[in-house]
Design a protein around this motif. Structure first.
Motif, PDB file in Angstrom:
ATOM      1  N   GLN A  46     -12.883 -75.776 -24.888  1.00  0.00           N
ATOM      2  CA  GLN A  46     -11.964 -74.827 -24.245  1.00  0.00           C
ATOM      3  C   GLN A  46     -10.564 -75.437 -24.131  1.00  0.00           C
ATOM      4  O   GLN A  46      -9.553 -74.751 -24.333  1.00  0.00           O
ATOM      5  CB  GLN A  46     -12.483 -74.455 -22.844  1.00  0.00           C
ATOM      6  N   LEU A  47     -10.510 -76.739 -23.811  1.00  0.00           N
ATOM      7  CA  LEU A  47      -9.216 -77.401 -23.675  1.00  0.00           C
ATOM      8  C   LEU A  47      -8.478 -77.445 -25.017  1.00  0.00           C
ATOM      9  O   LEU A  47      -7.264 -77.203 -25.087  1.00  0.00           O
ATOM     10  CB  LEU A  47      -9.407 -78.813 -23.126  1.00  0.00           C
ATOM     11  N   ASN A  48      -9.211 -77.727 -26.075  1.00  0.00           N
ATOM     12  CA  ASN A  48      -8.586 -77.734 -27.407  1.00  0.00           C
ATOM     13  C   ASN A  48      -7.973 -76.380 -27.736  1.00  0.00           C
ATOM     14  O   ASN A  48      -6.865 -76.291 -28.292  1.00  0.00           O
ATOM     15  CB  ASN A  48      -9.614 -78.109 -28.469  1.00  0.00           C
ATOM     16  N   ARG A  49      -8.706 -75.320 -27.395  1.00  0.00           N
ATOM     17  CA  ARG A  49      -8.213 -73.972 -27.692  1.00  0.00           C
ATOM     18  C   ARG A  49      -6.950 -73.667 -26.879  1.00  0.00           C
ATOM     19  O   ARG A  49      -5.969 -73.133 -27.409  1.00  0.00           O
ATOM     20  CB  ARG A  49      -9.299 -72.947 -27.384  1.00  0.00           C
ATOM     21  N   LEU A  50      -6.949 -73.998 -25.586  1.00  0.00           N
ATOM     22  CA  LEU A  50      -5.797 -73.723 -24.739  1.00  0.00           C
ATOM     23  C   LEU A  50      -4.578 -74.539 -25.160  1.00  0.00           C
ATOM     24  O   LEU A  50      -3.440 -74.049 -25.143  1.00  0.00           O
ATOM     25  CB  LEU A  50      -6.144 -74.009 -23.275  1.00  0.00           C
ATOM     26  N   LEU A  51      -4.819 -75.786 -25.551  1.00  0.00           N
ATOM     27  CA  LEU A  51      -3.708 -76.618 -26.000  1.00  0.00           C
ATOM     28  C   LEU A  51      -3.097 -76.057 -27.277  1.00  0.00           C
ATOM     29  O   LEU A  51      -1.867 -76.057 -27.469  1.00  0.00           O
ATOM     30  CB  LEU A  51      -4.184 -78.053 -26.222  1.00  0.00           C
ATOM     31  N   GLU A  52      -3.966 -75.568 -28.155  1.00  0.00           N
ATOM     32  CA  GLU A  52      -3.475 -74.970 -29.396  1.00  0.00           C
ATOM     33  C   GLU A  52      -2.632 -73.742 -29.099  1.00  0.00           C
ATOM     34  O   GLU A  52      -1.565 -73.528 -29.692  1.00  0.00           O
ATOM     35  CB  GLU A  52      -4.651 -74.606 -30.296  1.00  0.00           C
ATOM     36  N   GLU A  53      -3.095 -72.910 -28.144  1.00  0.00           N
ATOM     37  CA  GLU A  53      -2.346 -71.715 -27.774  1.00  0.00           C
ATOM     38  C   GLU A  53      -1.013 -72.080 -27.125  1.00  0.00           C
ATOM     39  O   GLU A  53      -0.016 -71.349 -27.253  1.00  0.00           O
ATOM     40  CB  GLU A  53      -3.172 -70.854 -26.821  1.00  0.00           C
ATOM     41  N   ALA A  54      -0.986 -73.232 -26.428  1.00  0.00           N
ATOM     42  CA  ALA A  54       0.240 -73.664 -25.757  1.00  0.00           C
ATOM     43  C   ALA A  54       1.153 -74.468 -26.682  1.00  0.00           C
ATOM     44  O   ALA A  54       2.222 -74.919 -26.256  1.00  0.00           O
ATOM     45  CB  ALA A  54      -0.102 -74.492 -24.518  1.00  0.00           C
ATOM     46  N   GLY A  55       0.745 -74.642 -27.934  1.00  0.00           N
ATOM     47  CA  GLY A  55       1.554 -75.368 -28.892  1.00  0.00           C
ATOM     48  C   GLY A  55       1.532 -76.869 -28.704  1.00  0.00           C
ATOM     49  O   GLY A  55       2.436 -77.572 -29.161  1.00  0.00           O
ATOM     50  N   VAL A  56       0.492 -77.375 -28.026  1.00  0.00           N
ATOM     51  CA  VAL A  56       0.361 -78.808 -27.801  1.00  0.00           C
ATOM     52  C   VAL A  56      -0.595 -79.386 -28.839  1.00  0.00           C
ATOM     53  O   VAL A  56      -1.753 -78.945 -28.939  1.00  0.00           O
ATOM     54  CB  VAL A  56      -0.156 -79.113 -26.378  1.00  0.00           C
ATOM     55  N   GLU A  57      -0.162 -80.343 -29.606  1.00  0.00           N
ATOM     56  CA  GLU A  57      -1.003 -80.966 -30.628  1.00  0.00           C
ATOM     57  C   GLU A  57      -1.868 -82.031 -29.966  1.00  0.00           C
ATOM     58  O   GLU A  57      -1.355 -83.009 -29.421  1.00  0.00           O
ATOM     59  CB  GLU A  57      -0.127 -81.616 -31.700  1.00  0.00           C
ATOM     60  N   PRO A  58      -3.219 -81.871 -29.981  1.00  0.00           N
ATOM     61  CA  PRO A  58      -4.081 -82.882 -29.376  1.00  0.00           C
ATOM     62  C   PRO A  58      -3.911 -84.228 -30.076  1.00  0.00           C
ATOM     63  O   PRO A  58      -3.805 -84.302 -31.305  1.00  0.00           O
ATOM     64  CB  PRO A  58      -5.494 -82.322 -29.594  1.00  0.00           C
ATOM     65  N   GLN A  59      -3.854 -85.289 -29.278  1.00  0.00           N
ATOM     66  CA  GLN A  59      -3.729 -86.635 -29.811  1.00  0.00           C
ATOM     67  C   GLN A  59      -4.871 -87.489 -29.299  1.00  0.00           C
ATOM     68  O   GLN A  59      -5.240 -87.397 -28.122  1.00  0.00           O
ATOM     69  CB  GLN A  59      -2.376 -87.255 -29.403  1.00  0.00           C
ATOM     70  N   PHE A  60      -5.417 -88.313 -30.179  1.00  0.00           N
ATOM     71  CA  PHE A  60      -6.519 -89.189 -29.804  1.00  0.00           C
ATOM     72  C   PHE A  60      -6.208 -90.610 -30.256  1.00  0.00           C
ATOM     73  O   PHE A  60      -5.665 -90.833 -31.346  1.00  0.00           O
ATOM     74  CB  PHE A  60      -7.834 -88.724 -30.445  1.00  0.00           C
ATOM     75  N   GLU A  61      -6.553 -91.560 -29.418  1.00  0.00           N
ATOM     76  CA  GLU A  61      -6.453 -92.972 -29.747  1.00  0.00           C
ATOM     77  C   GLU A  61      -7.814 -93.596 -29.508  1.00  0.00           C
ATOM     78  O   GLU A  61      -8.345 -93.534 -28.397  1.00  0.00           O
ATOM     79  CB  GLU A  61      -5.393 -93.665 -28.869  1.00  0.00           C
TER      80      GLU A  61
END
Length: 882
Positions: free
Chosen positions: A131-146
Motif C-alpha cells: 500500500q505504501l509503494n502505491r501511495l508513494l507512486e501516486e505522490a510522485g515519490v520514488e521509493p529508495q532502498f539501501e
C-alpha cells in the motif's frame, strides 16, 4: 444446539501427531481460562448449549471453520491444552503483511475470531508495504532502498504514518464487526535511529513495552500493533514488520511466531512445500542446497537467529491466513513449521551412554510394578552383552533401542521406544525415527491394535499384520520371502504371549529372560508427532500385509494358508457380479456362500476358486452361519430397506462371542447410523475403518460428489450444486424406465430432482448443504458429475487444482487431471478422475468435474477397500490401481 454442531465439527478429519495423554496427563484438568469468550473452548469437553442468540451466531461461524480445519476432537483438545498451558501473552505473535490486509483480510479476521472464541489472544503486528509503494507512486515519490531497507525521508514517513493508522483501524473495525474485542496500541516499540545518514527515519528497536500488551490481554482484548516505533525524543521511526515481530517475540517468548504469507510456506527446489524444518539437524544441509537462495535463504537464516534466542519449545510457522487454525490445531498442519529441534545421538554400547544411571531412569520412567529397578538392571545387563543401536536426544526425552539381525532375529527389530510428553511436543520422536531409518533400511516393530494413534505407525510402515490384539509393522522388506517368513510365523505363534501385555515390566522381563526372541514390542508411552521435511505430510498409509492375519472365527490360523471366508447376500445385481470378479482374483479371500432368491440352485459363474451354488439365505440362515463361526465377512448387496432383518440376525448371533464378523452394507440403510462406520477411505480416517466391524459403503453418486467437493470445503461461498448423470446400470436389473434402452436412446432422463437420498448423504457427510440433480443416460456404466461451487474469495484455476492435487497426493484411486474427465475414460476403472477447475471471470465460482465407474469405485471396489482395511489386508490388495 452447540453440543451437536460442535460434536459434528470435531468428528471431521501426520505431520504433527499429538501424543495420547499418559496417566498423569489424562488426570490433569485443563487450565481454567480467565477470559469471557470461551464458549467453544468449553464445548470441547462438555455438551452445555449456549444461551444467547448472538453467541450462537458467532459459534456457527466457529464450528463451520472447525469442520474444515480440525482433524479430530483429540487434536483440538491436545493443542488447546498446549496453548493454554502458558500465560495468555505467550500464546502467539502473528505478523501480518500489507498484502494480506489487502487480499485476505476476511480470511484473516475469521481465523482470529476462531482463536478469540477459544479464549486465545495472539498479538498482531502488521505492515503495509504494498500500500505504501502505491501511495508513494501516486505522490510522485520514488521509493529508495539501501541494502534492502527502505530509505524513509520526512515525506515518506508522513505518508507511512497516515497509511498505517488507516490500515490498523480497518483491521480493528473488521474484527469489531465480528465481535472480536481489540485494542490498537502505539508506543509499544522504542527505537534508536538505525543509521540516520543512510536510512534517515528508520529505527532499530531497543525496547518493547510489554506492559501495554499484557494489560490489553488481561482485559480480554487482542492487541493490534503497527510496526512503527518511537525514539526517546518522541520521533516516529519506520521499522520493518518482520523485524518488529521478531523483537516482540524475543520480549514475550511465545509458543508460536506466525508469519502469514500469500504462498502459504517455504518451497524446495522441486516446488514442493517444506512441511517442517528441524534447524539443529537440517540447517547446514539446507544452506548448501542450490535452491536455497535469495529470499528463502534470508528467511531461514533470520528465523534461526530468532529461535536461537527463544526457548526450545517455541516455533515459527509460515502459513496462509486461511490456514491459521489448521496449522495450530491439527496434526497435519498447513504451512512450514520451523523448530530448533534436538540433535540425535547414537551409541552402540552401554558405556557410550556415559551416565548409565540416567539410562536406567529413562527406562524406568514409564514402567509399572514393584521390581522396576531389578527388571531394568536385567535389560541393561542384556544390552551390555549384545549388539544394539540406541538413538536419543541429550535430555533423553526420547530413547529408541534397535536390535540388529542375528541371534535368532531375522531382521532388525525396534525393541524400545520411550518418549516424554515434552519430547513429543518438540518433535524429538520424529527425528529419532528418521535417524533409525537412515541406519536400518528395513525394520520390524509391534504396537497394540487398540492404540488410538495407530495412524502414525501406519505412516512410518510399508505394511502390517494384526494378530491377538497386536499389530506387527514393517518397512523396507517383503515378509513373504523365505528369509523373513520366520518373523511372521513367530508373530502368529507367540504374538499373544510375547506382546499381549502393555507395561514395561513384562516387556523388559521377557527381553532379559528370553534374549533370543526376535520380536519385542516398542515401549510406546505416547504416540508421535509426524513431520515431513520435504513436503506436505499426508494422512496416508497402506496396510501392505501379505498374508491373512485374521484366522476364521473358531479356528486357529497357525499358517498363512487359511483365507478369509466371505458371504455375499444379494448377488444377482450388477454390483454383486463385479464383487464376485474382484473376490475371484483376491489372493486371501474365499467366497463361501452366495445368496440370490432368483438364482437359487444354479452354479455361480465367473468364480474359479471353488464350485459355489446360489442359495436363498434368509435372516435365520445367515444367523446360524454366524453363530457357527463359518463366515468372517458378510457383504450385503441388497436393495434399500431390505437389509435390517439380516443385520439383526447377525448381531443376535454374535452376542457373547469374542469376535464377530465384519459386515459391509452396500445399501443406504446404515449410512446415517452413527454406530456404523462410513467407509470412504479417502475421506474417512482409515484407522477408524481398520477397527470397524460394521461398515456402510457409500453410494456411487455420493462418493464422486464428496471427493469432488471435499478439498474446497474451507473456501465455500455458498451451496454447491451437483449435476449428475449415470449410465443405466445404476438403475439395477429390475426393469424400469431408467434402464430401458429404448426409452434412453437419444435421451437424457432426469429423476428425483430434489431430496434424493444421495443429496442427503452428500450433505450429511460433508456437513454442508449440497444440491444434487440426478439424471440417467443411454450408456451402461459410469457417472459424470458437473459440480458448481461458489467461492468465498477470489481464486484462480491453478490455485484450486493445486488444492486438489495436495489433498489427494498419494491416493491410488483418485486421479486429479487438468481437463474435465470423460465417462469413457473411467469405464471399467477402479478409481475417480477429478478435473475441469473452470473458474468464472469473477474468480468467485468454480466448476469441478468428477467421473466414476458406478459399479467399481462407486460400489464393488470401494467395498473391497473397506473389507481389506477391516480384515487387516493391504488396502488395495486385489484391486488394480489407476
Amino acid at each position: 444446539m452447540l453440543s451437536a454442531a460442535t460434536a459434528a465439527a470435531l468428528r471431521a478429519g501426520s505431520r504433527r501427531a499429538v501424543p495420547r495423554a499418559g496417566a498423569a496427563t489424562a488426570a490433569a484438568a485443563p487450565r481454567q481460562l480467565r477470559r469471557p469468550n470461551v464458549a467453544l473452548c468449553r464445548a470441547l469437553s462438555t455438551t452445555r448449549p449456549l444461551a444467547s442468540p448472538p453467541a450462537r451466531d458467532r459459534t456457527r461461524e466457529i464450528v463451520a471453520q472447525t469442520v474444515s480445519s480440525i482433524g479430530s476432537k483429540r487434536e483440538g483438545q491436545q493443542y488447546l491444552k498446549l496453548f493454554t498451558s502458558v500465560s495468555s501473552q505467550k500464546f502467539a505473535v502473528i505478523k501480518v503483511g500489507g498484502a494480506i490486509l489487502t487480499e485476505y483480510i476476511d480470511e484473516l479476521c475469521r481465523s482470529l475470531l476462531f482463536l478469540y472464541e477459544l479464549g486465545l489472544y495472539p498479538i498482531i503486528v502488521h505492515g503495509a508495504g504494498p500500500q505504501l509503494n502505491r501511495l508513494l507512486e501516486e505522490a510522485g515519490v520514488e521509493p529508495q532502498f539501501e541494502e534492502g531497507i527502505r530509505v524513509t525521508d520526512a515525506k515518506t514517513l508522513g505518508i507511512a504514518r497516515k497509511l498505517f493508522i488507516e490500515e490498523n483501524l480497518r483491521l480493528v473495525d473488521r474484527l469489531d464487526e465480528l465481535g472480536v474485542q481489540t485494542r490498537s496500541l502505539s508506543g509499544v516499540f522504542m527505537a534508536d535511529y538505525l543509521d540516520k545518514d543512510k536510512w534517515q527515519y528508520v529505527g532499530k528497536i531497543t525496547k518493547v513495552n510489554k506492559q501495554a500488551i499484557e494489560s490489553s490481554i488481561e482485559a480480554g482484548y487482542i492487541p493490534v500493533l503497527t510496526s512503527m516505533a518511537e525514539s526517546e525524543d518522541g520521533r516516529l521511526l519506520n521499522v520493518n514488520a518482520d523485524v518488529a515481530a521478531a523483537e516482540l517475540a524475543r520480549a514475550l517468548e511465545p509458543l508460536k511466531v506466525v508469519y502469514l504469507s500469500e504462498k502459504g510456506g517455504l518451497f524446495d527446489g522441486d516446488g514442493q512445500k517444506i512441511s517442517h524444518i528441524n534447524l539443529d539437524e537440517e540447517f547446514a544441509n539446507l544452506m548448501s542446497q542450490p535452491w536455497c537462495r535469495y529470499g528463502t535463504r534470508l528467511k531461514i537464516k533470520e528465523i534461526k537467529e530468532l529461535l536461537d534466542t527463544l526457548p526450545r519449545t517455541s516455533s515459527v510457522a509460515i502459513i496462509h491466513p486461511s490456514d491459521l487454525q489448521k496449522e495450530l490445531f491439527t496434526d497435519s498442519g498447513a504451512g512450514t513449521l520451523i523448530r530448533r529441534g534436538d540433535k540425535i545421538q547414537k551409541v552402540t554400547s552401554v558405556s557410550e551412554f556415559g551416565d548409565v544411571q540416567k539410562l536406567k531412569e529413562t527406562l524406568i520412567r514409564d514402567r509399572e510394578g514393584l521390581d522396576a529397578e531389578a527388571t531394568v538392571d536385567r535389560w541393561v545387563d542384556f544390552l551390555q552383552e549384545n549388539p544394539f543401536s540406541a538413538y536419543y536426544d541429550e535430555a533423553m526425552q526420547c530413547l529408541a533401542i534397535v536390535m540388529p539381525p542375528g541371534d535368532g532375529r531375522a531382521m532388525a527389530t525396534l525393541a524400545t521406544l520411550t518418549i516424554t510428553k515434552s519430547g513429543w511436543l518438540t518433535n524429538v520422536a520424529e527425528n529419532v525415527f528418521n535417524a533409525i531409518k537412515k541406519d536400518y533400511p528395513s525394520l520390524v516393530w509391534t504396537v497394540s491394535e487398540a492404540d488410538e494413534n495407530l495412524t502414525w505407525f501406519f505412516e512410518k510402515a510399508d505394511g502390517s499384520f494384526n494378530n491377538n490384539g497386536s499389530v506387527l509393522f514393517f518397512y523396507g522388506c517383503d515378509l513373504r520371502s523365505d528369509a523373513l517368513a520366520p518373523v511372521y510365523d513367530e508373530f502368529i505363534s507367540h504374538g499373544r504371549a510375547m506382546l499381549g501385555d502393555s507395561n514395561l515390566e513384562c516387556r523388559l522381563r521377557r527381553a532379559a529372560q528370553a534374549a533370543s526372541q526376535s520380536l519385542r514390542r516398542p515401549q510406546v508411552a505416547q504416540q508421535a508427532r509426524g513431520f515431513s521435511t520435504t513436503g506436505r505430510s499426508m494422512q496416508r498409509r497402506g496396510f501392505a500385509t501379505t498374508t491373512n492375519p485374521n484366522p476364521p472365527l473358531g479356528k486357529k490360523n497357525a499358517s498363512n494358508t487359511v483365507p478369509t471366508r466371505v458371504g455375499l447376500i444379494g448377488a444377482r445385481g450388477y454390483t454383486g457380479q463385479a464383487l464376485i470378479n474382484l473376490l475371484n482374483s483376491h489372493p486371501f479371500m474365499d467366497l463361501r456362500h452366495v445368496s440370490s432368491r432368483e438364482l437359487a440352485g444354479q452354479e455361480l459363474e465367473g468364480y474359479s476358486k471353488r464350485k459355489v451354488i446360489y442359495e436363498n439365505l434368509g435372516p435365520e440362515d445367515v444367523g446360524k452361519l454366524e453363530k457357527n463361526g463359518e463366515i468372517d465377512c458378510w457383504i450385503m448387496a441388497l436393495p434399500n430397506g431390505v437389509c435390517q432383518p439380516y443385520i439383526e440376525a447377525l448381531d443376535e448371533a454374535s452376542k457373547g462371542r469374542d469376535k464377530r464378523s465384519v459386515i459391509v452394507d452396500l445399501s443406504a440403510d446404515y449410512r446415517f447410523d452413527s454406530t456404523w462406520t462410513y467407509g470412504l477411505p479417502e475421506l474417512t480416517k482409515r484407522s477408524k475403518i481398520y477397527q470397524a466391524t460394521r461398515i456402510s459403503n457409500p453410494g456411487c453418486y455420493a462418493t464422486a460428489a464428496q471427493l469432488g467437493i471435499a478439498p474446497i470445503l474451507e473456501h465455500l461461498g455458498g451451496q454447491p450444486t451437483v449435476f449428475g448423470v449415470s449410465g443405466y446400470s445404476g438403475a439395477g436389473t429390475k426393469p424400469s424406465p431408467k434402464n430401458d434402452i429404448n426409452q434412453l436412446r437419444d435421451n437424457l432422463m432426469p429423476y428425483s430432482l430434489t431430496d434424493h437420498i444421495h443429496e442427503r448423504e452428500i450433505s450429511s457427510q460433508l456437513d454442508t448443504p449440497v444440491a444434487f440433480i440426478p439424471h440417467v443416460a443411454s450408456w451402461f456404466r459410469g457417472i459424470h458429475h458437473t459440480i458448481n461451487i461458489p467461492l468465498n474469495k477470489t481464486m484462480t484455476s491453478r490455485d484450486i487444482r493445486q488444492i486438489y492435487q495436495d489433498r489427494y497426493a498419494g491416493e491410488k484411486l483418485v486421479k486429479v487431471v487438468g481437463e474435465a474427465p470423460l465417462v469413457r475414460s473411467i469405464m471399467d476403472k477402479h478409481g475417480v478422475e477429478i478435473g475441469g477447475f473452470a473458474v468464472h471471470s469473477s474468480g468467485k465460482r468454480v466448476v469441478v468435474c468428477a467421473s466414476i465407474d458406478n459399479l467399481l469405485k462407486g460400489a464393488a471396489t470401494q467395498c473391497l477397500q473397506n473389507m481389506n482395511l477391516a480384515l487387516g489386508y493391504a488396502e488395495f490388495e486385489g484391486i488394480p490401481t489407476m
